[in-house]
Design a protein around this motif. Structure first.
Motif, PDB file in Angstrom:
ATOM      1  N   VAL A 167       0.870  -1.179   0.000  1.00  0.00           N
ATOM      2  CA  VAL A 167       0.000   0.000   0.000  1.00  0.00           C
ATOM      3  C   VAL A 167       0.903   1.224   0.000  1.00  0.00           C
ATOM      4  N   ILE A 168       0.885   1.967  -1.095  1.00  0.00           N
ATOM      5  CA  ILE A 168       1.787   3.100  -1.284  1.00  0.00           C
ATOM      6  C   ILE A 168       1.002   4.389  -1.098  1.00  0.00           C
ATOM      7  N   LEU A 169       1.331   5.130  -0.051  1.00  0.00           N
ATOM      8  CA  LEU A 169       0.644   6.383   0.268  1.00  0.00           C
ATOM      9  C   LEU A 169       1.529   7.558  -0.153  1.00  0.00           C
ATOM     10  N   ALA A 170       1.140   8.254  -1.201  1.00  0.00           N
ATOM     11  CA  ALA A 170       1.914   9.410  -1.686  1.00  0.00           C
ATOM     12  C   ALA A 170       3.384   9.048  -1.880  1.00  0.00           C
ATOM     13  N   LEU A 229      -1.786  -1.376  -3.888  1.00  0.00           N
ATOM     14  CA  LEU A 229      -2.766  -0.294  -3.792  1.00  0.00           C
ATOM     15  C   LEU A 229      -2.010   1.024  -3.685  1.00  0.00           C
ATOM     16  N   ILE A 230      -2.372   1.986  -4.527  1.00  0.00           N
ATOM     17  CA  ILE A 230      -1.751   3.310  -4.524  1.00  0.00           C
ATOM     18  C   ILE A 230      -2.801   4.332  -4.119  1.00  0.00           C
ATOM     19  N   ILE A 231      -2.483   5.157  -3.125  1.00  0.00           N
ATOM     20  CA  ILE A 231      -3.361   6.264  -2.728  1.00  0.00           C
ATOM     21  C   ILE A 231      -2.534   7.543  -2.814  1.00  0.00           C
ATOM     22  N   HIS A 232      -3.018   8.499  -3.594  1.00  0.00           N
ATOM     23  CA  HIS A 232      -2.213   9.701  -3.844  1.00  0.00           C
ATOM     24  C   HIS A 232      -3.133  10.916  -4.010  1.00  0.00           C
ATOM     25  N   GLY A 233      -2.724  12.037  -3.436  1.00  0.00           N
ATOM     26  CA  GLY A 233      -3.474  13.282  -3.570  1.00  0.00           C
ATOM     27  C   GLY A 233      -3.104  14.026  -4.847  1.00  0.00           C
ATOM     28  N   LYS A 234      -4.079  14.564  -5.523  1.00  0.00           N
ATOM     29  CA  LYS A 234      -3.826  15.248  -6.794  1.00  0.00           C
ATOM     30  C   LYS A 234      -3.175  16.613  -6.607  1.00  0.00           C
ATOM     31  N   VAL A 254       2.604  -6.759 -11.451  1.00  0.00           N
ATOM     32  CA  VAL A 254       1.934  -6.991 -10.166  1.00  0.00           C
ATOM     33  C   VAL A 254       0.684  -7.838 -10.362  1.00  0.00           C
ATOM     34  N   ASP A 255       0.332  -8.592  -9.315  1.00  0.00           N
ATOM     35  CA  ASP A 255      -0.827  -9.473  -9.388  1.00  0.00           C
ATOM     36  C   ASP A 255      -2.127  -8.696  -9.540  1.00  0.00           C
ATOM     37  N   SER A 256      -2.187  -7.522  -8.929  1.00  0.00           N
ATOM     38  CA  SER A 256      -3.368  -6.663  -9.026  1.00  0.00           C
ATOM     39  C   SER A 256      -2.949  -5.247  -8.668  1.00  0.00           C
ATOM     40  N   LEU A 257      -3.516  -4.278  -9.356  1.00  0.00           N
ATOM     41  CA  LEU A 257      -3.162  -2.877  -9.110  1.00  0.00           C
ATOM     42  C   LEU A 257      -4.423  -2.031  -9.012  1.00  0.00           C
ATOM     43  N   LYS A 258      -4.505  -1.246  -7.937  1.00  0.00           N
ATOM     44  CA  LYS A 258      -5.630  -0.331  -7.756  1.00  0.00           C
ATOM     45  C   LYS A 258      -5.106   1.034  -7.368  1.00  0.00           C
TER      46      LYS A 258
END
Length: 289
Positions: A167-170, A229-234, A254-258
């Motif tokens: 899980v990659i946050l910013a 999972l990637i969560i990033h602010g625009k 990667v097995d799955s990317l969101k």
């Protein structure tokens, strides 16, 4: 009289220099004391482990909470920082019920060989050894904010069998998006490096190295396998949103990317979007334990 005056001025100057060096090494440490840690978890009524381990001749400190027999969430902080960046996650009742939670101080920060910085890959090797020591036979999910983003990717590439989810946050992954300020370089030299206060010293060192570290990492990204999972602010000004399309293009294996893109959000997602991050962890990980 003039000789005495010059002597006094030199004495005052030396005292000021020594005073600043003492200040620089004792302020802005971004460390939570043992007393503050005890008080915090007591107020939250959460059982915890506060532990130090020797890994590759380095002292590594971590905090652990949650269900000791459950899958593990490993929270990796940014630069600078320490375990307490994730204290609200470590004490969350639902996360504690469903997961074991570990938050280490990265090498050079907190109580992990404070101020002694090392490269991205070196940190990854050390933290992977820590996780091997703490392996309970259940899957690991690595969560990294900012500098912690490329670090957990490096960890997964070094030991692909060790973690199931990222899980990659910013996260700062695109080397072209990294524009290291030229003023950082002189502050990595002796004696100037000793003038940089507290946790800003290892932070300055590793951020100066980061662009080159990311260039080396880029050629390996197609080998990445864990669900990501990637969560990033625009509106992230510190780690630009251009990192997201870069990761989408490079994470081809990667097995799955969101990707969760947040309109109007800045760099500080773990705190500004705490509820969203916690729910995203539950939605992303729980069905795939």
């Amino acid at each position: 009289m003039s000789f005495r005056l010059r002597f006094k001025k030199r004495y005052v100057l030396l005292a000021l220099v020594l005073g600043y060096l003492l200040f620089a090494n004792s302020c802005m440490t971004m460390r939570t004391s043992s007393r503050e840690t005890v008080k915090f978890f007591k107020e939250k009524q959460v059982d915890y482990i506060d532990q130090n381990l020797t890994v590759q001749d380095r002292n590594i400190h971590y905090i652990q909470t949650g269900n000791q027999d459950a899958p593990t969430l490993v929270f990796i902080h940014g630069s600078p920082g320490s375990w307490d960046a994730y204290k609200n996650y470590l004490t969350d009742p639902l996360l504690n019920q469903k997961f074991r939670i570990i938050a280490p101080d990265r090498p050079g920060f907190g109580k992990s060989d404070f101020r002694n910085s090392i490269s991205l890959r070196s940190q990854a090797l050390i933290l992977n050894q820590l996780l091997k020591h703490l392996d309970n036979g259940k899957p690991f999910t690595l969560i990294g904010h900012s500098y912690g983003g490329p670090l957990i990717v490096q960890m997964a590439l070094e030991q692909p069998e060790l973690c199931k989810n990222l899980v990659i946050l910013a996260g700062a992954l695109d080397p072209e998006a990294e524009k290291p300020e030229k003023w950082r370089k002189p502050l990595t030299w002796i004696p100037l490096k000793y003038l940089v206060p507290g946790a800003l010293k290892p932070s300055n060192d590793e951020l100066w190295m980061l662009k080159q570290d990311l260039k080396q990492l880029k050629s390996e990204l197609h080998k990445l396998r864990p669900r990501t999972l990637i969560i990033h602010g625009k509106e992230d000004k510190l780690v630009p949103f251009q990192n997201v399309p870069f990761m989408e293009a490079q994470f081809s294996g990667v097995d799955s990317l969101k990707v969760i893109s947040i309109e109007g959000e800045n760099h500080f997602i773990p705190w500004n979007q705490e509820k969203l991050v916690k729910q995203s962890l539950l939605d992303w990980i729980a069905p795939n334990k």
